[in-house]
Design a protein around this motif. Structure first.
Motif, PDB file in Angstrom:
ATOM      1  N   UNK A  14      40.131 134.253  49.003  1.00 48.50           N
ATOM      2  CA  UNK A  14      39.258 133.129  48.129  1.00 48.50           C
ATOM      3  C   UNK A  14      38.586 133.837  47.097  1.00 48.50           C
ATOM      4  N   UNK A  15      37.884 134.934  47.415  1.00 50.79           N
ATOM      5  CA  UNK A  15      37.195 135.718  46.554  1.00 50.79           C
ATOM      6  C   UNK A  15      37.844 136.396  45.334  1.00 50.79           C
ATOM      7  N   UNK A  16      39.003 136.689  45.629  1.00 55.67           N
ATOM      8  CA  UNK A  16      40.328 137.258  44.701  1.00 55.67           C
ATOM      9  C   UNK A  16      40.549 136.088  43.796  1.00 55.67           C
ATOM     10  N   UNK A  17      40.950 134.954  44.519  1.00 53.65           N
ATOM     11  CA  UNK A  17      41.406 133.690  43.850  1.00 53.65           C
ATOM     12  C   UNK A  17      40.237 133.303  42.700  1.00 53.65           C
ATOM     13  N   UNK A  18      38.982 133.365  43.038  1.00 55.23           N
ATOM     14  CA  UNK A  18      38.010 133.053  42.249  1.00 55.23           C
ATOM     15  C   UNK A  18      37.680 133.723  41.096  1.00 55.23           C
ATOM     16  N   UNK A  19      37.785 135.097  41.451  1.00 57.01           N
ATOM     17  CA  UNK A  19      37.699 136.315  40.273  1.00 57.01           C
ATOM     18  C   UNK A  19      38.828 136.240  39.361  1.00 57.01           C
ATOM     19  N   UNK A  20      39.970 135.994  39.993  1.00 55.43           N
ATOM     20  CA  UNK A  20      41.082 135.799  38.916  1.00 55.43           C
ATOM     21  C   UNK A  20      41.210 134.632  38.168  1.00 55.43           C
ATOM     22  N   UNK A  21      40.667 133.678  38.563  1.00 53.57           N
ATOM     23  CA  UNK A  21      40.463 132.298  37.753  1.00 53.57           C
ATOM     24  C   UNK A  21      39.478 132.486  36.808  1.00 53.57           C
ATOM     25  N   UNK A  22      38.354 133.072  37.145  1.00 50.18           N
ATOM     26  CA  UNK A  22      37.285 133.568  36.038  1.00 50.18           C
ATOM     27  C   UNK A  22      37.907 134.289  34.961  1.00 50.18           C
ATOM     28  N   UNK A  23      38.691 135.220  35.360  1.00 49.34           N
ATOM     29  CA  UNK A  23      39.302 136.125  34.272  1.00 49.34           C
ATOM     30  C   UNK A  23      40.408 135.410  33.255  1.00 49.34           C
ATOM     31  N   UNK A  24      41.034 134.258  33.687  1.00 49.58           N
ATOM     32  CA  UNK A  24      42.093 133.856  33.229  1.00 49.58           C
ATOM     33  C   UNK A  24      41.733 132.404  32.207  1.00 49.58           C
ATOM     34  N   UNK A  25      40.624 131.931  32.883  1.00 47.01           N
ATOM     35  CA  UNK A  25      40.158 130.604  32.490  1.00 47.01           C
ATOM     36  C   UNK A  25      40.098 130.448  30.877  1.00 47.01           C
ATOM     37  N   UNK A  26      39.505 131.471  30.380  1.00 58.04           N
ATOM     38  CA  UNK A  26      39.096 131.631  28.848  1.00 58.04           C
ATOM     39  C   UNK A  26      40.759 131.480  28.055  1.00 58.04           C
ATOM     40  N   UNK A  27      41.653 132.149  28.694  1.00 53.05           N
ATOM     41  CA  UNK A  27      42.661 132.062  27.997  1.00 53.05           C
ATOM     42  C   UNK A  27      43.547 130.783  27.991  1.00 53.05           C
ATOM     43  N   UNK A  28      43.388 130.175  29.303  1.00 49.42           N
ATOM     44  CA  UNK A  28      44.112 128.855  29.561  1.00 49.42           C
ATOM     45  C   UNK A  28      43.358 127.853  28.583  1.00 49.42           C
ATOM     46  N   UNK A  29      42.037 127.755  28.445  1.00 52.47           N
ATOM     47  CA  UNK A  29      41.090 126.896  27.767  1.00 52.47           C
ATOM     48  C   UNK A  29      41.677 127.007  26.200  1.00 52.47           C
ATOM     49  N   UNK A  30      41.502 128.200  25.863  1.00 53.25           N
ATOM     50  CA  UNK A  30      41.927 128.573  24.455  1.00 53.25           C
ATOM     51  C   UNK A  30      43.061 127.922  23.990  1.00 53.25           C
ATOM     52  N   UNK A  31      44.368 127.916  24.917  1.00 52.83           N
ATOM     53  CA  UNK A  31      45.700 127.650  24.598  1.00 52.83           C
ATOM     54  C   UNK A  31      45.909 126.147  25.009  1.00 52.83           C
TER      55      UNK A  31
END
Length: 142
Positions: A14-31
């Motif tokens: 769960x922690x890995x998933x949350x950290x991964x999500x935080x890393x990639x959310x900016x890219x997903x939102x931008x595009x």
């Protein structure tokens, strides 16, 4: 003792998933993208024409879930549609120039992210293999 280990494994995942999500959310939102849309663009990039049914089968989702996503992606210019000449019920989807640009940007983003996160390829391989085994064990017992 085993229960505590399973709980710890779950917490780590769960922690890995949350950290991964935080890393990639900016890219997903931008595009204005998601992992599912990137996956669809990747599928479209591998073949000249792909049907809704082929896409749904590859990503293991019902066509009723995939169809609205394809419509939205077409409206944003990420893919194009072509009706079959031989059977008007069949619609083919192809990646557009804009879709290819977004897919290329995602590849660059994830390659850079992987380089930043993993300095040791063996560590990544071991982590992947361990998580894959754990996921298989969970699937087997569900």
């Amino acid at each position: 003792m085993k229960m505590e280990k399973v709980i710890k494994c779950n917490a780590i995942m769960n922690n890995l998933q949350d950290l991964w999500h935080q890393k990639i959310i900016g890219f997903y939102e931008e595009h204005e993208m998601s992992s599912a849309k990137i996956e669809i663009l990747s599928i479209l990039d591998t073949k000249e024409k792909v049907t809704l049914y082929e896409i749904a089968r590859v990503i293991s989702k019902p066509t009723s879930n995939v169809s609205p996503t394809l419509r939205k992606m077409a409206n944003k210019g990420l893919l194009t549609k072509q009706v079959s000449q031989s059977d008007r019920r069949i619609v083919y989807f192809m990646i557009s120039k804009k879709g290819k640009e977004v897919l290329d940007a995602s590849k660059q983003f994830f390659d850079k992210l992987a380089d930043e996160l993993v300095s040791d390829e063996t560590l990544l391989d071991n982590l992947y293999n361990s998580l894959d085994v754990y996921a298989s064990m969970i699937k087997k017992n569900v």
